[in-house]
Design an enzyme around this catalytic site. Structure first.
Site, PDB file in Angstrom:
ATOM      1  N   THR A 115      38.255 -10.631  83.253  1.00 52.16           N
ATOM      2  CA  THR A 115      39.050 -11.827  83.478  1.00 52.16           C
ATOM      3  C   THR A 115      38.328 -12.981  82.803  1.00 52.16           C
ATOM      4  O   THR A 115      37.098 -13.049  82.850  1.00 52.16           O
ATOM      5  CB  THR A 115      39.234 -12.107  84.982  1.00 52.16           C
ATOM      6  OG1 THR A 115      37.950 -12.260  85.598  1.00 52.16           O
ATOM      7  CG2 THR A 115      39.979 -10.969  85.668  1.00 52.16           C
TER       8      THR A 115
ATOM      9  N   GLU B 153      48.147  -5.853  64.434  1.00 50.71           N
ATOM     10  CA  GLU B 153      48.353  -7.110  63.729  1.00 50.71           C
ATOM     11  C   GLU B 153      49.802  -7.245  63.253  1.00 50.71           C
ATOM     12  O   GLU B 153      50.399  -8.334  63.320  1.00 50.71           O
ATOM     13  CB  GLU B 153      47.379  -7.200  62.558  1.00 50.71           C
ATOM     14  CG  GLU B 153      45.929  -7.306  63.005  1.00 50.71           C
ATOM     15  CD  GLU B 153      44.922  -6.994  61.926  1.00 50.71           C
ATOM     16  OE1 GLU B 153      43.707  -7.125  62.194  1.00 50.71           O
ATOM     17  OE2 GLU B 153      45.324  -6.616  60.815  1.00 50.71           O
TER      18      GLU B 153
ATOM     19  N   LYS C 288      35.198  -0.148  56.409  1.00 53.70           N
ATOM     20  CA  LYS C 288      35.808  -0.965  57.451  1.00 53.70           C
ATOM     21  C   LYS C 288      37.262  -0.545  57.659  1.00 53.70           C
ATOM     22  O   LYS C 288      38.016  -0.382  56.707  1.00 53.70           O
ATOM     23  CB  LYS C 288      35.742  -2.445  57.072  1.00 53.70           C
ATOM     24  CG  LYS C 288      36.086  -3.407  58.202  1.00 53.70           C
ATOM     25  CD  LYS C 288      35.786  -4.837  57.773  1.00 53.70           C
ATOM     26  CE  LYS C 288      35.915  -5.814  58.919  1.00 53.70           C
ATOM     27  NZ  LYS C 288      37.294  -5.935  59.404  1.00 53.70           N
TER      28      LYS C 288
ATOM     29  N   ASN D 166      40.692  -1.556  60.145  1.00 51.85           N
ATOM     30  CA  ASN D 166      41.219  -2.609  61.009  1.00 51.85           C
ATOM     31  C   ASN D 166      42.388  -2.116  61.868  1.00 51.85           C
ATOM     32  O   ASN D 166      43.057  -1.145  61.510  1.00 51.85           O
ATOM     33  CB  ASN D 166      41.682  -3.795  60.154  1.00 51.85           C
ATOM     34  CG  ASN D 166      40.551  -4.412  59.350  1.00 51.85           C
ATOM     35  OD1 ASN D 166      39.397  -4.408  59.779  1.00 51.85           O
ATOM     36  ND2 ASN D 166      40.873  -4.926  58.178  1.00 51.85           N
TER      37      ASN D 166
ATOM     38  N   PRO E 277      95.082 -12.506  52.262  1.00 48.55           N
ATOM     39  CA  PRO E 277      93.844 -12.574  53.051  1.00 48.55           C
ATOM     40  C   PRO E 277      94.005 -13.328  54.366  1.00 48.55           C
ATOM     41  O   PRO E 277      93.379 -12.945  55.370  1.00 48.55           O
ATOM     42  CB  PRO E 277      92.856 -13.285  52.131  1.00 48.55           C
ATOM     43  CG  PRO E 277      93.700 -13.980  51.106  1.00 48.55           C
ATOM     44  CD  PRO E 277      94.926 -13.153  50.940  1.00 48.55           C
TER      45      PRO E 277
ATOM     46  N   SER F   9      39.067  -3.372  54.086  1.00 52.27           N
ATOM     47  CA  SER F   9      38.435  -4.472  53.351  1.00 52.27           C
ATOM     48  C   SER F   9      38.298  -4.096  51.888  1.00 52.27           C
ATOM     49  O   SER F   9      38.059  -2.934  51.543  1.00 52.27           O
ATOM     50  CB  SER F   9      37.060  -4.777  53.938  1.00 52.27           C
ATOM     51  OG  SER F   9      36.370  -5.726  53.143  1.00 52.27           O
TER      52      SER F   9
END
Length: 462
Positions: A181, A325, A318, A320, A124, A312
């Protein structure tokens, strides 16, 4: 009952599982570092195999190895490259800072396989590790793995992302909307301009990552123990890197100064800096898209994202912005990895950095997850995205900052009066200005042409 065999190294005998292909030094590392259960990345192991195979070929060319030994080392290294022996690389990421344990892991696995194939001992250290040291092999493996990951995965993903954002820039160019802004209403822009800004961020990110790739293709191989190149053939690095370049498709070159290249990991820290900046850009893009799609009734709701999964466990219906994320979490991880790499890069103590394994794991993870997140973001967020033109127009009509277009005609103070009255009464700037008879109707139409407000110059300029 598990059975064991006795292996020896310079410290004495070691009990190694009978079925293990690795040897004594690998087993010592397994015993010494039962820390995280996190092994060295697949890309890193592949890079080690590439280097060992190329080194055997180079050593054959220079006459330091005979053909049967070089051939069997190369064949064994090919099994390491393919991934079929990953279970034989059990050493924890948190190990000796030079990565010597991982280098010897590769040397032992390859030597044992080559010995079986050849029918006589292949050593080796003396043969698999010939003309090498852990101190130049490990940083070279990091460079090779990172450069290949950038060239093969990350840059293609970023180019796809740039194209996808540029396509949205073109598709949404007719949509005039309120800019914001401080999260407050501001003068109009086109949604296409907003996405064009995103696309340019990725264009700049590609340029930074390409520069990082160019730095990483200069590698320390050939410095051996301390940068001096002791115990290696003069042509070893050039010949080895030529073979690595041919098999990976990425062109690598020998370091200009082996003492810099071996004692410092600045190129890795610099590459991580480019990835960190890219993560900042992607965090901004993902968060902006999340805000623009917020709602559907109580948020901005200017764009609609393709529904991917129920959002959810308690609120029916719902949905998302899950890809946004996920992208944001990837970016946070990359930023954390950059902190790790920054600290590790400082520990090039005298002639050797002593925190390289965790640098490898951190850098390669950042490359991989950025590429994966970009691909998923394109396919599951940008594709299928729609704009609510009516919603953009409705919000823009009520935007008091449109009164800015009147500055050049009635002055800032009167324009501010119009804006305040419009906001207080819930009417448009046009309605208030007409009621106050500050501007003739025809001139007001010209001043409040909202598309013209999205370009440079005064609203009433020819």
């Amino acid at each position: 009952m598990a059975s064991f065999r006795t292996e020896k190294d310079s410290l004495g005998p070691v009990q190694v599982p009978s079925r293990a292909i690795y040897g004594a030094q690998t087993q010592r590392a397994v015993d010494n570092f039962p820390i995280s259960g996190q092994r060295m990345p697949r890309a890193f192991i592949r890079a080690l195999g590439e280097i060992k195979r190329a080194a055997a070929r180079a050593n054959l060319e220079t006459g330091l190895l005979d053909e049967p030994v070089a051939r069997t080392i190369g064949e064994a290294a090919a099994h390491v490259i393919s991934g079929e022996l990953d279970d034989q690389f059990p050493i924890d990421v948190y190990q000796t800072g030079s990565g010597t344990s991982s280098n010897m892991n590769a040397n032992e696995v390859i030597a044992r396989l080559a010995t079986r194939s050849l029918g006589r001992a292949v050593h080796p250290n003396d043969q698999v590790n010939l003309c090498q040291s852990s101190n130049d092999v490990i940083p070279t493996a990091i460079h090779v793995a990172a450069a290949c990951g950038i060239a093969d995965s990350l840059l293609p993903a970023l180019r796809r992302l740039q194209d996808a954002l540029a396509e949205k820039q073109r598709a949404f160019d007719d949509v005039v909307k309120s800019a914001r802004t401080h999260l407050m209403d501001a003068t109009p822009i086109r949604l296409g301009q907003e996405f064009g800004g995103f696309a340019m961020q990725i264009t700049r990110g590609i340029q930074r990552v390409q520069h990082a790739l160019d730095e990483l293709t200069e590698v320390p191989l050939g410095g051996t123990a301390t940068g001096s190149g002791i115990n290696r053939h003069l042509e070893f690095p050039k010949r080895t890197l030529r073979h690595v370049s041919q098999t990976t498709g990425v062109t690598f070159r020998e370091a200009e100064d082996h003492f810099e290249a071996q004692s410092a990991r600045d190129a890795i820290v610099s590459a991580s800096g480019a990835l960190n900046t890219l993560a900042v850009s992607l965090m901004k893009i993902a968060n902006d898209i999340r805000l623009l799609s917020s709602g559907p009734t109580s948020g901005l709701a200017e764009i609609r994202l393709k529904p991917l999964q129920p959002g959810s466990s308690i609120m029916p219906g719902k949905v998302n912005p899950v890809l946004c994320e996920a992208m944001m979490m990837v970016c946070a991880r990359v930023m954390g990895n950059h902190t790790t790499l920054t600290v590790c890069g400082q520990h090039g103590n005298l002639e050797l950095n002593v925190m390289m394994p965790v640098m490898a794991a951190s850098l390669l993870e950042s490359i991989a997850i950025l590429a994966g997140a970009a691909e998923s973001f394109i396919d599951r967020c940008l594709e299928g995205m729609e704009v609510d033109r009516a919603r953009c127009r409705s919000l823009l009509e009520l935007n008091p900052s449109i009164a800015t277009a009147l500055n050049g005609t009635i002055g800032y103070d009167l324009a501010a009066t119009v804006a305040k009255e419009a906001a207080a009464s819930g009417r448009t700037v046009r309605e208030v200005a007409l009621e106050m008879k500050l501007v003739e109707p025809a001139e007001l139409d010209r001043l409040l042409d909202v598309r013209s407000l999205t370009e440079p110059g005064f609203p009433d300029a020819d």
